[in-house]
Design a protein around this motif. Structure first.
Motif, PDB file in Angstrom:
ATOM      1  N   HIS A 104       0.812  -1.214   0.000  1.00 18.68           N
ATOM      2  CA  HIS A 104       0.000   0.000   0.000  1.00 18.68           C
ATOM      3  C   HIS A 104       0.847   1.267   0.000  1.00 18.68           C
ATOM      4  O   HIS A 104       0.339   2.364   0.291  1.00 18.68           O
ATOM      5  CB  HIS A 104      -0.944  -0.003   1.207  1.00 18.68           C
ATOM      6  CG  HIS A 104      -2.105  -0.935   1.061  1.00 18.68           C
ATOM      7  ND1 HIS A 104      -2.073  -2.236   1.503  1.00 18.68           N
ATOM      8  CD2 HIS A 104      -3.325  -0.757   0.487  1.00 18.68           C
ATOM      9  CE1 HIS A 104      -3.234  -2.823   1.229  1.00 18.68           C
ATOM     10  NE2 HIS A 104      -4.003  -1.955   0.610  1.00 18.68           N
ATOM     11  N   ASP A 140      -2.877  13.265  -0.317  1.00 15.52           N
ATOM     12  CA  ASP A 140      -3.747  12.267  -0.934  1.00 15.52           C
ATOM     13  C   ASP A 140      -3.068  10.900  -1.002  1.00 15.52           C
ATOM     14  O   ASP A 140      -3.710   9.868  -0.784  1.00 15.52           O
ATOM     15  CB  ASP A 140      -4.174  12.716  -2.332  1.00 15.52           C
ATOM     16  CG  ASP A 140      -5.210  13.833  -2.309  1.00 15.52           C
ATOM     17  OD1 ASP A 140      -5.966  13.910  -1.323  1.00 15.52           O
ATOM     18  OD2 ASP A 140      -5.246  14.623  -3.260  1.00 15.52           O
ATOM     19  N   SER A 141      -1.774  10.897  -1.297  1.00 21.25           N
ATOM     20  CA  SER A 141      -1.045   9.624  -1.352  1.00 21.25           C
ATOM     21  C   SER A 141      -1.020   8.962   0.019  1.00 21.25           C
ATOM     22  O   SER A 141      -1.225   7.749   0.145  1.00 21.25           O
ATOM     23  CB  SER A 141       0.384   9.852  -1.848  1.00 21.25           C
ATOM     24  OG  SER A 141       0.386  10.295  -3.187  1.00 21.25           O
ATOM     25  N   LYS A 169      -4.617   7.653   0.946  1.00 21.11           N
ATOM     26  CA  LYS A 169      -4.930   6.446   0.177  1.00 21.11           C
ATOM     27  C   LYS A 169      -4.160   5.247   0.726  1.00 21.11           C
ATOM     28  O   LYS A 169      -4.724   4.151   0.909  1.00 21.11           O
ATOM     29  CB  LYS A 169      -4.610   6.658  -1.298  1.00 21.11           C
ATOM     30  CG  LYS A 169      -4.889   5.437  -2.172  1.00 21.11           C
ATOM     31  CD  LYS A 169      -4.532   5.704  -3.639  1.00 21.11           C
ATOM     32  CE  LYS A 169      -4.783   4.473  -4.491  1.00 21.11           C
ATOM     33  NZ  LYS A 169      -4.411   4.725  -5.916  1.00 21.11           N
ATOM     34  N   SER A 170      -2.871   5.436   0.984  1.00 20.83           N
ATOM     35  CA  SER A 170      -2.040   4.336   1.477  1.00 20.83           C
ATOM     36  C   SER A 170      -2.506   3.872   2.856  1.00 20.83           C
ATOM     37  O   SER A 170      -2.662   2.670   3.105  1.00 20.83           O
ATOM     38  CB  SER A 170      -0.579   4.778   1.542  1.00 20.83           C
ATOM     39  OG  SER A 170      -0.043   4.987   0.256  1.00 20.83           O
ATOM     40  N   THR A 222      -5.437   4.380   4.536  1.00 19.55           N
ATOM     41  CA  THR A 222      -6.773   3.787   4.605  1.00 19.55           C
ATOM     42  C   THR A 222      -6.811   2.422   3.935  1.00 19.55           C
ATOM     43  O   THR A 222      -7.522   1.525   4.372  1.00 19.55           O
ATOM     44  CB  THR A 222      -7.826   4.713   3.970  1.00 19.55           C
ATOM     45  OG1 THR A 222      -7.425   5.045   2.635  1.00 19.55           O
ATOM     46  CG2 THR A 222      -7.982   5.990   4.777  1.00 19.55           C
ATOM     47  N   GLY A 223      -6.033   2.257   2.856  1.00 14.37           N
ATOM     48  CA  GLY A 223      -5.984   0.956   2.200  1.00 14.37           C
ATOM     49  C   GLY A 223      -5.398  -0.107   3.106  1.00 14.37           C
ATOM     50  O   GLY A 223      -5.925  -1.218   3.202  1.00 14.37           O
ATOM     51  N   ASP A 233     -13.963  15.132   5.942  1.00 11.35           N
ATOM     52  CA  ASP A 233     -12.957  15.716   5.057  1.00 11.35           C
ATOM     53  C   ASP A 233     -13.372  17.161   4.778  1.00 11.35           C
ATOM     54  O   ASP A 233     -14.101  17.435   3.831  1.00 11.35           O
ATOM     55  CB  ASP A 233     -12.838  14.909   3.763  1.00 11.35           C
ATOM     56  CG  ASP A 233     -11.661  15.350   2.889  1.00 11.35           C
ATOM     57  OD1 ASP A 233     -11.068  16.406   3.183  1.00 11.35           O
ATOM     58  OD2 ASP A 233     -11.348  14.649   1.913  1.00 11.35           O
TER      59      ASP A 233
END
Length: 301
Positions: free
Chosen positions: A124, A181-182, A185-186, A188-189, A198
């Motif tokens: 991730h 954002d990266s 995303k990482s 939460t994944g 948000d």
């Protein structure tokens, strides 16, 4: 009709339909927020003073203090857990120089399977800062997420059993838009986290930038709570030095106990949304945010 059915069967036999495989969701290796610790490094001579001040502020108790080698290379540190109703800290007072890359990790998260958790984190977007290594009671790895967010994943040979927290602290992450954002995303994944809020037009005054607009992202997962502040990064001191935010039922009473225990208030209480917030510095230099429980139309959240 029979001829059509026969022809259709023949076509399907010659050209079987391939159904795309659906990837199974990644496993969740979290154990619970009472096993998540903020890593606090203090000078050896202020170790006991810090521990006493933290317990005086939040209540709770401690593990037995000891001296251990907790790094894969030779070192020696005092080490102790402080378990409070508002969150747990792992305290280190090194008696030797601190080996790289230790001291940069902000938190330690207990996982059910260290090798699988590290593999999942890497898939991730995380990178290992060193290979997984044994410690006196289990195994550990230090990883880094996009934006330079460092944390430790750990696993115990004998599964610990801690009392659930009364309030779950927030892991406070400060990032610019370049990495936010990266990272989100990482994280939460990997963590199976849910973005619960948000706000792209939050008041910058919450992080010492009044008059500016920031983005404030709240995430909840099996590892606990996290809040990501996305700004221009032009933060006045001490913002950005606070790694953890602690929720208390009575902020004034908590700050009074803290002051009596030698804790310095760096940012006096101020309103931020539905709660009040303050930033303090404990003996030994640990800086933390403390806030009142949020109040909504139905009462205390």
């Amino acid at each position: 009709m029979k001829r059509f059915t026969f022809l259709l069967a023949a076509v399907l036999a010659a050209n079987p339909i391939t159904v795309p495989a659906v990837a199974a969701p990644a496993a969740d290796y979290s154990v619970g927020p009472q096993y998540d610790t903020t890593h606090v490094y203090v000078p050896e001579g202020q170790f006991d003073t810090f521990v006493s001040s933290f317990v005086a502020t939040f209540g709770g108790n401690t593990s037995k203090q000891g001296e251990f080698q907790v790094t894969p290379t030779k070192s020696l540190t005092k080490s102790q857990l402080v378990l409070t109703p508002a969150g747990t800290v792992s305290v280190f007072g090194f008696k030797t120089p601190i080996p790289y890359p230790f001291g940069d990790e902000r938190t330690g998260y207990l996982v059910t399977d260290i090798d699988a958790a590290v593999k999942s984190a890497r898939s991730h977007g995380a990178v290992r800062r060193l290979a997984t290594f044994p410690d006196p009671i289990g195994r550990d790895s230090v990883i880094q997420w996009p934006g330079g967010v460092n944390m430790q994943l750990y696993w115990h040979t004998a599964k610990p059993s801690y009392t659930p927290l009364q309030t779950v602290p927030e892991n406070r992450i400060y990032l610019t838009a370049d990495a936010a954002d990266s990272f989100i995303k990482s994280w939460t994944g990997y963590s199976h986290g849910e973005v619960t809020a948000d706000d792209k037009a939050a008041d910058g005054g919450e992080i010492g930038e009044p008059g500016k607009t920031i983005r404030r992202v709240a995430i909840t997962s099996g590892y606990g709570k996290m809040v990501v502040f996305v700004s221009d990064g032009q933060l006045p001191w001490p913002y950005g030095r606070d790694m953890t935010g602690y929720t208390v039922s009575d902020l004034s009473a908590t700050l009074a106990r803290a002051s009596a225990a030698g804790v310095e208030t760096l940012v006096a209480p101020f309103d931020t949304g539905k709660r009040q917030s303050a930033i303090v510095r404990f003996p030994g230099g640990y800086i933390a945010e403390i806030h009142s429980a949020e109040v909504n139309s139905n009462g205390v959240d």
